[in-house]
Design a protein around this motif. Structure first.
Motif, PDB file in Angstrom:
ATOM      1  N   ARG A   1       2.093   3.642 -78.184  1.00  0.00           N
ATOM      2  CA  ARG A   1       1.336   3.089 -79.313  1.00  0.00           C
ATOM      3  C   ARG A   1       0.335   4.112 -79.847  1.00  0.00           C
ATOM      4  NH1 ARG A   1       0.789  -1.466 -76.018  1.00  0.00           N
ATOM      5  NH2 ARG A   1      -1.444  -1.046 -75.785  1.00  0.00           N
ATOM      6  N   THR A   2      -0.268   4.867 -78.929  1.00  0.00           N
ATOM      7  CA  THR A   2      -1.225   5.896 -79.348  1.00  0.00           C
ATOM      8  C   THR A   2      -0.546   6.947 -80.198  1.00  0.00           C
ATOM      9  OG1 THR A   2      -2.541   5.550 -77.343  1.00  0.00           O
ATOM     10  CG2 THR A   2      -2.842   7.632 -78.518  1.00  0.00           C
ATOM     11  N   LEU A   3       0.642   7.393 -79.772  1.00  0.00           N
ATOM     12  CA  LEU A   3       1.383   8.388 -80.543  1.00  0.00           C
ATOM     13  C   LEU A   3       1.765   7.846 -81.920  1.00  0.00           C
ATOM     14  CD1 LEU A   3       2.733  11.196 -80.528  1.00  0.00           C
ATOM     15  CD2 LEU A   3       4.781  10.096 -79.604  1.00  0.00           C
ATOM     16  N   GLU A   4       2.264   6.608 -81.962  1.00  0.00           N
ATOM     17  CA  GLU A   4       2.661   6.011 -83.241  1.00  0.00           C
ATOM     18  C   GLU A   4       1.452   5.825 -84.154  1.00  0.00           C
ATOM     19  OE1 GLU A   4       4.555   2.439 -82.033  1.00  0.00           O
ATOM     20  OE2 GLU A   4       6.399   3.427 -81.332  1.00  0.00           O
ATOM     21  N   GLN A   5       0.320   5.392 -83.585  1.00  0.00           N
ATOM     22  CA  GLN A   5      -0.879   5.211 -84.404  1.00  0.00           C
ATOM     23  C   GLN A   5      -1.389   6.550 -84.927  1.00  0.00           C
ATOM     24  OE1 GLN A   5      -4.035   3.055 -82.443  1.00  0.00           O
ATOM     25  NE2 GLN A   5      -5.534   3.531 -84.035  1.00  0.00           N
ATOM     26  N   ALA A   6      -1.304   7.597 -84.098  1.00  0.00           N
ATOM     27  CA  ALA A   6      -1.724   8.922 -84.547  1.00  0.00           C
ATOM     28  C   ALA A   6      -0.857   9.395 -85.708  1.00  0.00           C
ATOM     29  CB  ALA A   6      -1.653   9.917 -83.386  1.00  0.00           C
ATOM     30  N   ILE A   7       0.453   9.155 -85.634  1.00  0.00           N
ATOM     31  CA  ILE A   7       1.363   9.556 -86.714  1.00  0.00           C
ATOM     32  C   ILE A   7       1.003   8.819 -88.001  1.00  0.00           C
ATOM     33  CG2 ILE A   7       3.762   9.421 -87.507  1.00  0.00           C
ATOM     34  CD1 ILE A   7       4.630   9.962 -84.640  1.00  0.00           C
ATOM     35  N   GLU A   8       0.774   7.516 -87.900  1.00  0.00           N
ATOM     36  CA  GLU A   8       0.443   6.739 -89.096  1.00  0.00           C
ATOM     37  C   GLU A   8      -0.903   7.147 -89.682  1.00  0.00           C
ATOM     38  OE1 GLU A   8       2.385   4.694 -90.805  1.00  0.00           O
ATOM     39  OE2 GLU A   8       3.909   5.366 -89.378  1.00  0.00           O
TER      40      GLU A   8
ATOM     41  N   ILE B   1       6.078  14.122 -91.334  1.00  0.00           N
ATOM     42  CA  ILE B   1       5.151  13.763 -90.254  1.00  0.00           C
ATOM     43  C   ILE B   1       5.916  12.846 -89.320  1.00  0.00           C
ATOM     44  CG2 ILE B   1       2.912  12.759 -89.658  1.00  0.00           C
ATOM     45  CD1 ILE B   1       2.205  13.155 -92.701  1.00  0.00           C
ATOM     46  N   GLN B   2       6.303  13.348 -88.161  1.00  0.00           N
ATOM     47  CA  GLN B   2       7.163  12.581 -87.271  1.00  0.00           C
ATOM     48  C   GLN B   2       6.989  13.055 -85.831  1.00  0.00           C
ATOM     49  OE1 GLN B   2      10.850  13.694 -89.150  1.00  0.00           O
ATOM     50  NE2 GLN B   2      11.230  15.341 -87.702  1.00  0.00           N
ATOM     51  N   GLU B   3       7.499  12.252 -84.907  1.00  0.00           N
ATOM     52  CA  GLU B   3       7.456  12.640 -83.506  1.00  0.00           C
ATOM     53  C   GLU B   3       8.315  13.881 -83.286  1.00  0.00           C
ATOM     54  OE1 GLU B   3       8.249  10.669 -79.070  1.00  0.00           O
ATOM     55  OE2 GLU B   3       8.379   9.451 -80.890  1.00  0.00           O
ATOM     56  N   TYR B   4       7.772  14.818 -82.524  1.00  0.00           N
ATOM     57  CA  TYR B   4       8.480  16.083 -82.254  1.00  0.00           C
ATOM     58  C   TYR B   4       9.232  15.921 -80.941  1.00  0.00           C
ATOM     59  CZ  TYR B   4       9.105  21.182 -82.224  1.00  0.00           C
ATOM     60  OH  TYR B   4       9.634  22.452 -82.248  1.00  0.00           O
ATOM     61  N   ASN B   5      10.546  15.787 -81.062  1.00  0.00           N
ATOM     62  CA  ASN B   5      11.352  15.438 -79.894  1.00  0.00           C
ATOM     63  C   ASN B   5      11.495  16.566 -78.884  1.00  0.00           C
ATOM     64  OD1 ASN B   5      11.911  12.818 -80.856  1.00  0.00           O
ATOM     65  ND2 ASN B   5      13.555  13.588 -82.160  1.00  0.00           N
ATOM     66  N   LEU B   6      11.049  17.773 -79.232  1.00  0.00           N
ATOM     67  CA  LEU B   6      11.171  18.888 -78.298  1.00  0.00           C
ATOM     68  C   LEU B   6      10.036  18.928 -77.285  1.00  0.00           C
ATOM     69  CD1 LEU B   6      12.361  21.746 -80.694  1.00  0.00           C
ATOM     70  CD2 LEU B   6      13.726  20.162 -79.325  1.00  0.00           C
ATOM     71  N   GLY B   7       9.051  18.051 -77.406  1.00  0.00           N
ATOM     72  CA  GLY B   7       7.934  18.009 -76.473  1.00  0.00           C
ATOM     73  C   GLY B   7       7.509  16.582 -76.210  1.00  0.00           C
ATOM     74  N   SER B   8       6.582  16.417 -75.267  1.00  0.00           N
ATOM     75  CA  SER B   8       6.097  15.086 -74.909  1.00  0.00           C
ATOM     76  C   SER B   8       4.807  14.786 -75.655  1.00  0.00           C
ATOM     77  CB  SER B   8       5.856  15.026 -73.393  1.00  0.00           C
ATOM     78  OG  SER B   8       5.320  13.786 -73.015  1.00  0.00           O
ATOM     79  N   ASN B   9       4.790  13.636 -76.354  1.00  0.00           N
ATOM     80  CA  ASN B   9       3.608  13.194 -77.105  1.00  0.00           C
ATOM     81  C   ASN B   9       3.155  14.253 -78.110  1.00  0.00           C
ATOM     82  OD1 ASN B   9       3.410  10.733 -75.601  1.00  0.00           O
ATOM     83  ND2 ASN B   9       2.477  11.881 -73.934  1.00  0.00           N
TER      84      ASN B   9
END
Length: 538
Positions: A150-157, A173-181
């Protein structure tokens, strides 16, 4: 037969007109410059073509876990007091971010304490007690993972909202799948890296706390005045030098740990002017529920002091003169026009749930993007011309058929990108070039099959019919397997890789339409104009 053919021709012309409109829209004139401007306004260019900023951010989600534990600790303290249970302290474990310690609990109230804790916290915490006087609440692993996500998703938004306020078109602006968080941020056309840092990284967490003591010149003096021990429900915060006035020194205040107004209680913030000094200020407005609570608090605590805390630093310390409901101001210090605008924007968009750090950052100049566009377009044009000439030489009259289908394929691809707002990247141009190759491959399969049928002695009409019928299965197989590969690239890829996958997929779908439907209509139209038994040019 002729009526059916006319209907198909109308469908092709309508598709061509729709796609041309998708590429250019309604141009302001028919000059080359007007057409170029219309094309540029419809086709969005990616970071590698337009230039801009590329960032990879690390979100420190453990801070959100710790903040949640701190908030729950304060809530547990209040609920125990309401239940008539007095304990020594309720604090987050200093060695861990996901655990809460309760010390000095009465041993004769073990059952009441467990009931109070189980009623609200057993779903998120494992609750244990060693002696009845001390308790430990440890956040469950599933709760930690959910909170981190939720923290990661809220940070993205939050970052997306802030970037939108800058007016950046087509940001990534999206989650970077090559790393964690981690978060990938690509901002085409933005090269002011310092401004981007200020907008993205500031947490802008605004809180209003009750001031319980101070000011003192430093923390040592504050602790001495408090008898050497800071109450567990209090914290020491600095009012930096120059905050209260241009020449004010750094000062330390004792404030209540739990805020009376938190960042989530702010519904809006706007810039304004201080009516007395004409200096820039920020006016913030609270939600209805927060306004009611704040009115009750200020009405009952007239004469006491309040501290406006921004990012764990005191911005203002003011005395409560009268009841305050839902409006407050932040001013003073060295705040300029731009700082006031940025602060009001950060307050409107909400605080980041955790701090972030920069793992990668780079800027791409527009000149490099212009070179990429010029070379990419040149490669596409040269490749397409060479292919078209080859088809004309090798397949003669049927080569015209293939070239028309190839041209329409490119128009459909660009038209779809214009309608959908897809972003064209340098790998996307590579996808366009590959699409040209795939389009030729489909025509070669069909034409060679038609040649085989003609060599077997069949009539031109029968050869065309059998050529398309037998090549259809092979064309579907090759296109489906390539589209599946492109889908995998889109799902697991980032940024430019996705651009390649998008253009390749659209181009392949367009190629199915042009190579099979359009090309067949052209063949049928040509056969209708020939005399019975006349040879087919292929």
């Amino acid at each position: 037969m002729r009526k059916n053919l006319n209907t198909k021709i109308i469908v092709i012309l309508a598709a061509l007109a729709i796609c041309v409109f998708g590429i250019t829209g309604i141009p302001h004139g028919v000059t080359p410059a007007a057409l170029k401007n219309a094309l540029v306004s419809r086709i969005n260019l990616g970071l590698d073509l337009r230039g801009g900023t590329h960032l990879v951010l690390q979100v420190h989600v453990e801070e959100a876990v710790g903040a949640t534990a701190d908030s729950d600790a304060a809530r547990i303290q209040t609920e125990l007091q309401q239940a008539g249970i007095t304990v020594g302290s309720v604090v987050r474990d200093p060695q861990r971010t996901d655990a809460i310690q309760i010390q000095g609990a009465p041993a004769d109230r073990v059952g009441d304490i467990r009931t109070t804790l189980n009623n609200r916290y057993s779903s998120q915490y494992d609750i244990t007690s060693s002696s009845g006087t001390s308790w430990t609440l440890t956040m469950k692993p599933t709760a930690v993972r959910d909170l981190e996500q939720r923290t990661l998703e809220q940070a993205i938004e939050t970052i997306r909202t802030r970037i939108d306020s800058l007016g950046v078109s087509e940001p990534v602006i999206q989650e970077y799948n090559l790393g964690s968080n981690q978060i990938l941020v690509e901002l085409p056309g933005v090269d002011d890296l310092a401004r981007v840092h200020d907008i993205i990284q500031s947490t802008a967490r605004l809180e209003i706390h009750e001031v319980q003591g101070g000011p003192w010149p430093d923390e040592a003096a504050a602790l001495q005045a408090l008898g050497g021990n800071l109450p567990y429900d209090s914290v020491l915060l600095h009012e930096p030098a120059g905050t209260a006035s241009p020449n004010s020194p750094d000062q330390v205040y004792q404030v209540k740990k739990a805020p009376e107004v938190a960042g989530t209680d702010i519904r809006d913030a706007q810039t304004g002017r201080n009516p007395n000094t004409n200096e820039p200020q920020v006016v913030f407005y609270l939600t209805h529920a927060a306004g009611d609570h704040f009115a009750d608090f200020t009405g009952a605590n007239k004469g006491k002091s309040l501290g406006i805390v921004l990012d764990n630093k005191l911005r203002e310390v003011a005395t409560i003169r009268d009841q305050i409901r839902d409006t407050g101001t932040i001013s003073g210090g060295a705040m300029g026009e731009q700082q006031a605008k940025d602060l009001s924007m950060l307050l409107r968009t909400g605080a980041l749930p955790a701090s972030i750090s920069y793992l990668q950052e780079s800027t791409i100049g527009p000149s490099l993007g212009a070179d990429s566009i010029r070379e990419g377009v040149m490669a596409s044009v040269v490749g397409m011309l060479v292919v078209m000439v080859f088809m004309l030489v090798y397949y003669r009259g049927a080569g015209i058929n293939a070239d028309l289908a190839l041209f329409l394929n490119l128009v459909i691809l660009l038209g779809f990108m214009g309608y959908s707002g897809s972003t064209l990247t340098l790998p996307g141009i590579a996808g366009v070039i590959l699409t040209i190759g795939m389009g030729v491959d489909s025509n070669v399969l069909i034409f060679e099959r038609i040649r085989e049928e003609l060599h077997a002695g069949k009539s031109p009409a029968a050869a065309v019919d059998q050529g398309f019928a037998h090549a259809w299965t092979t064309i579907i197989d090759t296109h489906v397997t390539t589209i599946v590969s492109a889908a995998i690239l889109f799902i697991f890829g980032t940024g430019p890789v996705r651009g390649f996958a998008v253009t390749l997929t659209i181009g392949l779908l367009a190629n199915l339409f042009t190579a099979v439907f359009v090309s067949r209509v052209i063949f049928d139209s040509n056969l209708n104009r020939k005399q019975r038994g006349e040879a087919l040019s292929i």
